[in-house]
Design a protein around this motif. Structure first.
Motif, PDB file in Angstrom:
ATOM      1  N   LYS A 288     -27.829  12.524 -36.272  1.00  0.00           N
ATOM      2  CA  LYS A 288     -27.662  12.001 -37.617  1.00  0.00           C
ATOM      3  C   LYS A 288     -26.210  11.577 -37.782  1.00  0.00           C
ATOM      4  N   PRO A 289     -25.986  10.406 -38.356  1.00  0.00           N
ATOM      5  CA  PRO A 289     -24.589  10.013 -38.574  1.00  0.00           C
ATOM      6  C   PRO A 289     -23.938  11.001 -39.540  1.00  0.00           C
ATOM      7  N   GLN A 294     -18.098  15.542 -43.280  1.00  0.00           N
ATOM      8  CA  GLN A 294     -18.411  16.169 -41.989  1.00  0.00           C
ATOM      9  C   GLN A 294     -17.536  15.570 -40.892  1.00  0.00           C
ATOM     10  N   GLY A 318     -25.823  24.993 -45.637  1.00  0.00           N
ATOM     11  CA  GLY A 318     -26.348  23.654 -45.903  1.00  0.00           C
ATOM     12  C   GLY A 318     -25.303  22.557 -45.845  1.00  0.00           C
ATOM     13  N   SER A 319     -24.125  22.870 -45.260  1.00  0.00           N
ATOM     14  CA  SER A 319     -23.091  21.840 -45.195  1.00  0.00           C
ATOM     15  C   SER A 319     -23.280  20.958 -43.969  1.00  0.00           C
ATOM     16  N   GLY A 320     -24.190  21.337 -43.096  1.00  0.00           N
ATOM     17  CA  GLY A 320     -24.441  20.518 -41.913  1.00  0.00           C
ATOM     18  C   GLY A 320     -23.642  20.958 -40.705  1.00  0.00           C
ATOM     19  N   LYS A 321     -23.377  22.251 -40.591  1.00  0.00           N
ATOM     20  CA  LYS A 321     -22.632  22.751 -39.435  1.00  0.00           C
ATOM     21  C   LYS A 321     -23.314  22.356 -38.128  1.00  0.00           C
ATOM     22  N   THR A 322     -24.637  22.453 -38.128  1.00  0.00           N
ATOM     23  CA  THR A 322     -25.357  22.140 -36.898  1.00  0.00           C
ATOM     24  C   THR A 322     -25.095  20.700 -36.447  1.00  0.00           C
ATOM     25  N   ARG A 355     -34.375  21.943 -33.167  1.00  0.00           N
ATOM     26  CA  ARG A 355     -33.478  20.830 -33.495  1.00  0.00           C
ATOM     27  C   ARG A 355     -32.654  20.429 -32.279  1.00  0.00           C
ATOM     28  N   TYR A 476     -24.315  19.177 -47.726  1.00  0.00           N
ATOM     29  CA  TYR A 476     -24.710  17.823 -47.362  1.00  0.00           C
ATOM     30  C   TYR A 476     -25.208  17.081 -48.594  1.00  0.00           C
ATOM     31  N   ASP A 646     -34.211  26.902 -42.790  1.00  0.00           N
ATOM     32  CA  ASP A 646     -33.983  25.635 -43.480  1.00  0.00           C
ATOM     33  C   ASP A 646     -35.320  25.096 -43.974  1.00  0.00           C
ATOM     34  N   ARG A 686     -32.161  23.436 -50.723  1.00  0.00           N
ATOM     35  CA  ARG A 686     -31.473  22.751 -49.627  1.00  0.00           C
ATOM     36  C   ARG A 686     -31.764  21.260 -49.574  1.00  0.00           C
TER      37      ARG A 686
HETATM   38  P1  ADP Z   1     -25.831  24.644 -42.120  1.00  0.00           P
HETATM   39  O1  ADP Z   1     -26.079  24.995 -40.677  1.00  0.00           O
HETATM   40  O2  ADP Z   1     -24.395  24.388 -42.428  1.00  0.00           O
HETATM   41  O3  ADP Z   1     -26.484  25.593 -43.085  1.00  0.00           O
HETATM   42  P2  ADP Z   1     -27.547  22.432 -41.542  1.00  0.00           P
HETATM   43  O4  ADP Z   1     -26.881  21.870 -40.357  1.00  0.00           O
HETATM   44  O5  ADP Z   1     -28.779  23.226 -41.346  1.00  0.00           O
HETATM   45  O6  ADP Z   1     -26.510  23.241 -42.411  1.00  0.00           O
HETATM   46  O7  ADP Z   1     -27.843  21.228 -42.558  1.00  0.00           O
HETATM   47  C1  ADP Z   1     -28.572  21.422 -43.750  1.00  0.00           C
HETATM   48  C2  ADP Z   1     -29.605  20.318 -43.913  1.00  0.00           C
HETATM   49  O8  ADP Z   1     -28.971  19.070 -44.171  1.00  0.00           O
HETATM   50  C3  ADP Z   1     -30.428  20.121 -42.672  1.00  0.00           C
HETATM   51  O9  ADP Z   1     -31.777  19.897 -43.033  1.00  0.00           O
HETATM   52  C4  ADP Z   1     -29.826  18.898 -42.012  1.00  0.00           C
HETATM   53  O10 ADP Z   1     -30.771  18.186 -41.260  1.00  0.00           O
HETATM   54  C5  ADP Z   1     -29.319  18.097 -43.195  1.00  0.00           C
HETATM   55  N1  ADP Z   1     -28.116  17.326 -42.835  1.00  0.00           N
HETATM   56  C6  ADP Z   1     -26.882  17.820 -42.657  1.00  0.00           C
HETATM   57  N2  ADP Z   1     -26.011  16.823 -42.332  1.00  0.00           N
HETATM   58  C7  ADP Z   1     -26.721  15.691 -42.280  1.00  0.00           C
HETATM   59  C8  ADP Z   1     -26.387  14.307 -42.005  1.00  0.00           C
HETATM   60  N3  ADP Z   1     -25.137  13.922 -41.717  1.00  0.00           N
HETATM   61  N4  ADP Z   1     -27.389  13.394 -42.074  1.00  0.00           N
HETATM   62  C9  ADP Z   1     -28.656  13.785 -42.394  1.00  0.00           C
HETATM   63  N5  ADP Z   1     -29.021  15.048 -42.659  1.00  0.00           N
HETATM   64  C10 ADP Z   1     -28.073  16.005 -42.616  1.00  0.00           C
END
Ligand code: ADP
Ligand code: ZN
Ligand code: ZN
Length: 828
Positions: A288-289, A294, A318-322, A355, A476, A646, A686
């Motif tokens: 994902k871009p 981020q 939910g900040s998109g750490k992954t 994922r 996010y 999630d 989320r």
């Molecule tokens: P964290 O690990 O910080 O709790 P996640 O990585 O699980 O957060 O991200 C939370 C949700 O937001 C997930 O469903 C993820 O797919 C979505 N998400 C995060 N960043 C993006 C992005 N840049 N583009 C699209 N979806 C995103």
């Protein structure tokens, strides 16, 4: 090496001793022998053990006559020099015998221990096509007749002592395999499936059937069952699709209805083989871009890595750490490096693993100590050989730090605050997060620690500029963190607003959410029905015979059970102390919550997620799947529900008993309480909408609650760190905890006092105790603890060597020989 010179090898043996053993190398091995090879050596009177060479030298042992190495098992070293250095560090730092470290680090297949059992490999090649010796053929024949034999049995049956080399060869040829893993892998898993009988698979005949059914009002249950079946079948692909019986039962279809429909020739039931849960998913996805925020965090991490080797990413839930991890992983793959992705528990992280597998496919290898040995050895070898096409990224729980990385570039520790990174038993009691940092150093690799609620230690290290710190404080899409409400139980009770354990605030909110067809997660850190039964007259409670704890009632099995040793008895009708039959239940666990809520919300589907409901191998994934497909409305769980899940449609999270978290007698209680509450709150809202969290507590003004509700980690940290300093706790002091164990209470008392006095001679007021732990007897053994608090910055190696020296002196005391002592460095 000269042919006729005398050499010695230090050999590491799988025994709980703190030294390596020196053996003499027969001349004929001089050319072959080197570090990392497995050898067979005589040990004790007439035992042969598999050991590992750690060093080859010419120092003649002073105190004893070295025995000869019996045979060499490998041509190539099975472990690397870096691994040996790493083991050495674990052993020294965690004060655990190096043999224990080897035991934890090597897959069981490598150990060829005498109890290991073997059988013919189910997919074995034709032995005639291989060049086998007479011995090996004999061994195969024996296994054909006997099905399964242990190393020891084989050696006795064949009348040869040195059997391991043959075993190893047969294993390498895949002619034989460990019995355990064969059973695990090759027993097909089956389930009962329900089909619609072929005659009704046409629309016409089906509608006729339904019509006749509707006229018979007495068959209401069957109509319902049939309709439910049709819905599930159509979800699964159409009228011909099988639906598992257990799934039907889960949807309130009764077993008797299924049976009746089968008798009437409408359903057919068949036992079918189902695929095991396969972590390898077929579909792929592109990254994902990253959003601008981020992107900035990623850049800050990259920049941080130019200055320091460890970086802490503090990113809210939910900040998109992954998504950020994924980018970093790709960068290191592009550099040709291996990546280790450490997660607290494999079973609880299937969403994350899926994922990663979608992004990286074959490059991801999942490693877990409970996986079967073949899979583990396969991953081990790929990692050791630095295979460029497979398993470049290892996702694993703590034991994956022991893999033989050839060229590690990056370690990611997700949810770095989690206590499950720490191994409790058996020794080595290591913390995989901290060990990973050392491992990374050996490889000159970078480490990223990630968490929404960092551990106090890591955050302190970051503020001290030992680590880089990167903050990501926005969810996010700018989605708001959930709104937090405290249900003040004192007030609610006064106003008579409580229905059992539930405040009207919570129940009203639940009602509103369920009406909107959204989902709910309820968190209660206690499984079972009620924690305890208690006599109303004299407060007596039934207790475990072997442990110092009350038994917990489990309604499902109608049993009282000990959570420490599984001791189980049927419920007791009257009080053993006073004879009264007025026993009542106090407190409440997940099972009881489910029961009570089902009464309040009869049409709602509840499901528990706790140790009891997820015992079978696939139960956890099933629950997650059902919940994300919205086949469950309310998930009630222990801390399992706090971890990294999630889901899209959870709009309410309820924390049923915050007090239980806050009141624990442990210096980490507040840290844990803050983490658990924030993490479970993070499951709400989320996607799209802001979620809501209701915390039930009788201490509504508690400062920790206030910080949780304000999403203010830094505020929490600032208060907590001062407390830690004031009371000499980590990160300012390091704790080494010694636990003495024995069946006899007096002996434990005496021994512990003696040892504590002895340690005080050197360590003075740094020694605390001896004290009984909260639970003073487990499995018939009394426990007593001594704690040492050592200043951060004290010479670590010296301190630990000194403690071990004191222990040696202690055990020279004949009286104390039978006392067991376990050592825990940095207990969690
Ligand atoms: P964290 O690990 O910080 O709790 P996640 O990585 O699980 O957060 O991200 C939370 C949700 O937001 C997930 O469903 C993820 O797919 C979505 N998400 C995060 N960043 C993006 C992005 N840049 N583009 C699209 N979806 C995103
Ligand atoms: Zn017990
Ligand atoms: Zn009583």
């Amino acid at each position: 090496m000269a042919e006729r010179e005398t050499f010695f090898a230090d050999v590491l043996l799988p025994v709980p001793m703190r030294q390596v053993f020196t053996y003499r190398i027969p001349f004929e091995f001089n050319e072959q022998i080197r570090s990392g090879l497995r050898v067979l050596v005589p040990f004790g009177k007439n035992k042969l053990l598999t050991g590992l060479i750690t060093n080859v030298h010419q120092k003649v042992p002073k105190d004893y006559q070295a025995k000869y190495i019996d045979s060499i098992l490998d041509e190539q070293p099975i472990i690397t020099a870096k691994q040996l250095a790493f083991w050495d560090w674990i052993s020294t730092y965690y004060m655990s015998p190096i043999g224990d470290v080897m035991n934890a680090a090597l897959p069981a297949n490598f150990k060829l221990a005498s109890e290991s059992k073997f059988c013919i490999h189910p997919d074995s090649p034709d032995p005639d096509s291989l060049q086998l010796t007479k011995r090996e053929i004999e061994m195969l024949d024996l296994l054909r007749v006997n099905e399964s034999c242990s190393t020891k049995e084989l050696s006795e049956l064949l009348g040869i002592k040195t059997i391991q080399p043959y075993l190893k060869k047969l294993l390498d040829y895949k002619l034989i395999a460990g019995s355990e893993e064969v059973r695990e892998r090759y027993t097909p898993k089956t389930q009962l499936f329900v089909f619609l009988a072929a005659t009704f698979q046409q629309e016409e005949s089906l509608s006729t059937l339904l019509n006749t059914f509707e006229q018979k009002t007495r068959a209401e249950k069957q109509v319902q069952a049939l309709l439910q079946f049709l819905q599930l079948a159509s979800e699964a692909g159409g009228l011909h699709a099988p639906v598992s019986k257990s799934l039907l039962l889960k949807h309130d279809v009764s077993a008797s209805a299924i049976q009746t429909l089968e008798k009437q020739g409408i359903f057919e039931i068949e036992r079918l083989q189902i695929d095991r849960f396969d972590l390898q998913s077929e579909d792929t996805a592109s990254f994902k871009p990253l959003t601008e925020i981020q992107q900035n965090s990623l850049a800050a991490i990259e920049e941080g890595f130019t200055r320091k080797d460890v970086c802490l990413l503090h990113g809210v839930t939910g900040s998109g750490k992954t998504e950020i991890y994924v980018q970093l992983i790709q960068q290191h793959l592009d550099l040709g490096k291996q990546v280790l992705f450490l997660i607290p528990e494999i079973a609880l992280t299937t969403q994350l693993i899926n994922r990663l597998q979608k992004y990286f496919g074959q490059l991801v290898g999942v490693y877990h100590s409970r996986f079967n040995q073949n899979e583990r050895v396969e991953i081990w070898n790929h990692v050791l050989n630095n295979d460029p096409n497979k398993f470049r990224i290892i996702v694993g729980a703590r034991s994956s730090v022991f893999l033989p990385f050839a060229d590690l570039g990056l370690v990611i520790v997700d949810e770095e605050h989690e206590a499950s990174f720490k191994q409790y038993d058996p020794s080595p009691r290591y913390n995989a997060r901290d060990a990973a940092i050392v491992l990374a150093k050996l490889h000159e690799a970078k480490v990223l620690l990630g968490s929404a609620t960092p551990s106090i230690e890591s955050y302190y290290n970051a503020l001290q500029e030992k680590y880089e710190l990167v903050n990501l404080h926005e969810r996010y899409k700018g989605l708001q963190l959930p709104s937090m409400i405290c249900a003040d139980l004192k007030r609610e009770k006064k106003l008579k607003n409580m229905q059992s354990h539930f405040s009207s605030l919570l129940l009203d909110e639940m009602r509103a959410v369920l009406e909107k067809k959204e989902q709910i997660i309820l968190f209660q850190n206690r499984r079972g029905y009620t924690p305890i039964w208690s006599c109303e007259v004299c407060s007596w409670t039934p207790r475990c015979q072997h442990c110092d704890v009350s038994l917990t009632y489990h309604k499902h099995s109608n049993m009282l059970k000990c959570h420490y040793c599984s001791y189980t008895i049927p419920p007791i009708g009257s009080c053993t102390a006073c004879g009264s039959n007025r026993l009542r239940m106090i407190g409440f666990g997940t099972e009881k919550i489910e029961d009570e809520l089902q009464l309040i919300f009869p049409n709602t589907v509840f499901k528990r997620m706790d140790l009891d409901s997820t015992r079978s191998k696939h139960a956890y994934e099933e629950i997650i799947d059902d919940f994300s497909q919205r086949r469950i409305d309310v998930l009630i769980g222990t801390q399992m529900v706090t971890k990294g899940l999630d889901f899209d449609h959870v709009s309410l999270v309820g924390i049923l008993d915050a007090d239980m978290l806050l009141n624990r007698p442990d210096f980490r209680a507040y840290e844990r309480a803050y983490q658990l509450m924030s993490q479970v709150a993070g499951r709400a809202g989320r996607k799209e909408k802001q979620g809501k969290v209701i915390i039930q507590s009788a201490q509504a003004e508690h400062w920790v609650l206030e910080r949780v509700m304000a999403h203010d980690f830094k505020g929490f940290y600032d208060v907590e760190i001062e407390e830690r300093e004031r009371f000499f706790y980590p990160p300012f002091y390091k704790i080494v905890q010694l636990t003495l164990k024995h069946e006899k209470e007096e002996l434990v008392n005496e021994g512990a006092q003696y040892l504590a006095d002895q340690l005080r001679g050197i360590f003075k007021e740094r020694v605390l105790g001896p004290e009984f732990p909260i639970i003073k007897r487990i499995q018939n053994k009394y426990l007593k603890e001594i704690k040492l608090k050592i200043e951060r910055g004290a010479p670590d190696k010296k301190v630990k060597a000194r403690i071990l020296q004191d222990l040696d002196v202690f055990f020279q005391n004949v009286r104390f020989k039978s006392i067991q002592i376990s050592i825990d460095v940095d207990p969690m």
